[in-house]
Motif scaffolding. Structure first.
Motif, PDB file in Angstrom:
ATOM      1  N   VAL A  86       0.859  -1.196   0.000  1.00 42.26           N
ATOM      2  CA  VAL A  86       0.000   0.000   0.000  1.00 42.26           C
ATOM      3  C   VAL A  86       0.891   1.240   0.000  1.00 42.26           C
ATOM      4  CG1 VAL A  86      -1.767   1.304   1.237  1.00 42.26           C
ATOM      5  CG2 VAL A  86      -1.813  -1.211   1.255  1.00 42.26           C
ATOM      6  N   VAL A  87       0.727   2.088  -1.019  1.00 38.57           N
ATOM      7  CA  VAL A  87       1.554   3.285  -1.159  1.00 38.57           C
ATOM      8  C   VAL A  87       0.668   4.527  -1.042  1.00 38.57           C
ATOM      9  CG1 VAL A  87       3.141   4.561  -2.645  1.00 38.57           C
ATOM     10  CG2 VAL A  87       3.161   2.046  -2.660  1.00 38.57           C
ATOM     11  N   THR A  88       1.072   5.448  -0.179  1.00 44.86           N
ATOM     12  CA  THR A  88       0.353   6.711   0.000  1.00 44.86           C
ATOM     13  C   THR A  88       1.311   7.863  -0.271  1.00 44.86           C
ATOM     14  OG1 THR A  88      -0.989   5.693   1.742  1.00 44.86           O
ATOM     15  CG2 THR A  88      -1.046   8.096   1.573  1.00 44.86           C
ATOM     16  N   ASN A  89       0.937   8.733  -1.188  1.00 43.70           N
ATOM     17  CA  ASN A  89       1.753   9.898  -1.532  1.00 43.70           C
ATOM     18  C   ASN A  89       1.093  11.133  -0.932  1.00 43.70           C
ATOM     19  OD1 ASN A  89       3.520  11.724  -2.635  1.00 43.70           O
ATOM     20  ND2 ASN A  89       3.103  11.202  -4.769  1.00 43.70           N
ATOM     21  N   ASP A  90       1.664  11.645   0.165  1.00 43.76           N
ATOM     22  CA  ASP A  90       1.125  12.832   0.822  1.00 43.76           C
ATOM     23  C   ASP A  90       1.779  14.065   0.198  1.00 43.76           C
ATOM     24  OD1 ASP A  90       0.367  14.912   2.472  1.00 43.76           O
ATOM     25  OD2 ASP A  90       0.489  13.722   4.316  1.00 43.76           O
ATOM     26  N   TYR A  91       1.040  14.700  -0.714  1.00 42.71           N
ATOM     27  CA  TYR A  91       1.595  15.836  -1.433  1.00 42.71           C
ATOM     28  C   TYR A  91       1.849  17.034  -0.516  1.00 42.71           C
ATOM     29  CZ  TYR A  91      -0.220  13.165  -5.406  1.00 42.71           C
ATOM     30  OH  TYR A  91      -0.486  12.175  -6.317  1.00 42.71           O
ATOM     31  N   LEU A  96       6.263  10.007   1.139  1.00 36.95           N
ATOM     32  CA  LEU A  96       5.782   8.787   0.504  1.00 36.95           C
ATOM     33  C   LEU A  96       5.787   7.691   1.561  1.00 36.95           C
ATOM     34  CD1 LEU A  96       4.982   7.776  -2.376  1.00 36.95           C
ATOM     35  CD2 LEU A  96       7.330   6.932  -2.571  1.00 36.95           C
ATOM     36  N   ARG A  97       4.636   7.104   1.809  1.00 34.98           N
ATOM     37  CA  ARG A  97       4.500   6.068   2.832  1.00 34.98           C
ATOM     38  C   ARG A  97       4.229   4.730   2.154  1.00 34.98           C
ATOM     39  NH1 ARG A  97       2.698   5.651   8.383  1.00 34.98           N
ATOM     40  NH2 ARG A  97       1.430   3.778   8.719  1.00 34.98           N
ATOM     41  N   GLU A  99       3.537   0.731   2.914  1.00 34.38           N
ATOM     42  CA  GLU A  99       3.199  -0.276   3.916  1.00 34.38           C
ATOM     43  C   GLU A  99       3.409  -1.669   3.326  1.00 34.38           C
ATOM     44  OE1 GLU A  99      -0.528   0.227   5.906  1.00 34.38           O
ATOM     45  OE2 GLU A  99      -0.431   2.424   5.799  1.00 34.38           O
ATOM     46  N   GLU A 142       9.047   5.209   5.102  1.00 34.53           N
ATOM     47  CA  GLU A 142       8.610   6.577   4.830  1.00 34.53           C
ATOM     48  C   GLU A 142       9.748   7.340   4.164  1.00 34.53           C
ATOM     49  OE1 GLU A 142       7.724  10.027   7.765  1.00 34.53           O
ATOM     50  OE2 GLU A 142       5.818   8.963   7.496  1.00 34.53           O
ATOM     51  N   ASP A 225     -10.063  15.442   4.090  1.00 30.55           N
ATOM     52  CA  ASP A 225     -10.661  14.874   5.293  1.00 30.55           C
ATOM     53  C   ASP A 225     -10.604  15.939   6.377  1.00 30.55           C
ATOM     54  OD1 ASP A 225      -8.019  14.936   6.158  1.00 30.55           O
ATOM     55  OD2 ASP A 225      -7.703  12.791   5.888  1.00 30.55           O
TER      56      ASP A 225
END
Length: 356
Positions: A86-91, A96-97, A99, A142, A225
């Motif tokens: 699972v990849v999350t890109n927090d702009y 870049l996270r 999991e 991270e 959110d």
């Protein structure tokens, strides 16, 4: 004695009246700065509360032949399919996270991240709770990036690959949308209704409109959110991206908080930017046409942090007054939120198509 006291009282009253008259024009700016400072402290505190302790992770540089490569690759644990990563890109935070499930003991000690360290400021990891059945843990890598990037990802049986692309390599135009307030900063609150929720609802409607259209526009959101990015993070996103425009969505209220007949739409802009003023005029026109709301004009907004620090055309839209019962009721309806979003969408398209 009484006459002297009376003269003194008259002088004091006169001085107070003069001071008040001189300072009165600055009261709104003083109040705006005070509210802004309070929200800035709240956002900073929330950001610190959400940080978790990570351990430093090394990267193994691989020799590159021919053209310089910006690719990273992550060795997959044995038995783990790349599709389960699972990849999350927090702009907003440029983080870049990644999991990874079923991480065996000593996995991170083997330097599983390979490739080029270009674009990377920090690299760290943490282990999450043990999985009872296997005794393995989920791991999180991270990556702190030096800019905002889109990530092109793929995997095979052995590795997960990451290639870093600038937004301009992916999109024709780039815009940033900000939903005001969030988290512990509710904004204006009337009759149990919090501004932050209305701002976000409008942004989510706008997000849906963009997703339903095929324009090659990269749209980046400061929040989708109940998060509360700092003012610096919000405006930094627009500046880092060198966005074509930056729009922040808010709702208004009277300074005394009382319900009144005052209603309508206002738009604030960076007074040092002609493009910002033009963007504000377009937003005012399109939003009021979409809503049928009263146009209260455009306002110089450099007392607002995100406006005065924006290096790109910026407009802060005050959609309506929460201290007006009619508008407060309308702002809570999905239909009114949708029409607001449609007006903002048309304003964005007009600005992008006609910008010199």
């Amino acid at each position: 004695m009484e006459e002297r006291a009376l003269k003194f009282a008259v002088i004091v009253i006169g001085v107070c009246t003069l001071v008040t008259a001189v300072a009165l024009p600055y009261f709104p700016q003083m109040r705006a700065r005070h509210v802004e400072a309070m929200e800035a402290r709240t956002a900073e505190e929330e950001y610190e509360e959400n940080q978790v302790e990570m351990k430093s992770l090394a990267i193994v540089e691989e020799p590159v032949s021919g053209e310089e490569s910006n690719q990273l690759k992550l060795r997959l644990p044995q038995g783990v399919d790349g599709g389960s990563i699972v990849v999350t890109n927090d702009y907003v935070t440029q983080r870049l996270r990644i999991e990874i499930p079923k991480v065996p003991r000593g996995y991170f000690d083997s330097y599983p991240v390979l490739g080029s360290s270009n674009h990377i400021d920090t690299l760290s990891y943490m282990l999450m709770d043990k999985e009872e059945e296997t005794g393995n843990r989920a791991g999180v890598v991270e990556i702190g990036l030096d800019q905002v990037y889109e990530i092109d990802m793929k995997f095979d049986d052995a590795y997960y690959y990451f290639d870093f692309l600038t937004p301009r390599e992916v999109y024709d135009k780039v815009v940033v949308i900000d939903a005001g307030h969030g988290g512990k900063a509710p904004g204006a609150t009337k009759q149990g209704v919090m501004e932050k929720n209305i701002d976000l609802a409008i942004v989510l409607e706008l997000k849906q409109i963009f997703e339903q259209n095929s324009n090659n526009i990269g749209v980046y959101y400061t929040r989708t959110d109940d998060g509360n990015p700092t003012f610096e993070q919000r405006v930094q996103l627009a500046n880092m991206l060198d966005a074509d425009l930056f729009i922040s969505i808010h709702n208004n209220s009277l300074g005394n908080g009382r319900m009144s007949a005052t209603k309508g739409t206002q738009v604030m802009y960076n007074e040092e930017s002609a493009e910002s003023e033009w963007l504000a005029e377009i937003c005012l026109r399109e939003v009021t046409e979409a809503l049928g709301s009263r146009a209260l004009g455009t306002i110089k907004g450099n007392d607002i942090y995100i406006i005065r620090n924006s290096q790109v055309p910026v407009a802060l839209i005050e959609v309506g007054f929460m201290t007006n019962q009619e508008e407060l009721d309308l702002l809570q309806t999905q239909g009114y939120q949708r029409r607001t979003a449609e007006g903002i969408y048309e304003a964005i398209l007009y600005f992008l198509e006609n910008r010199q």
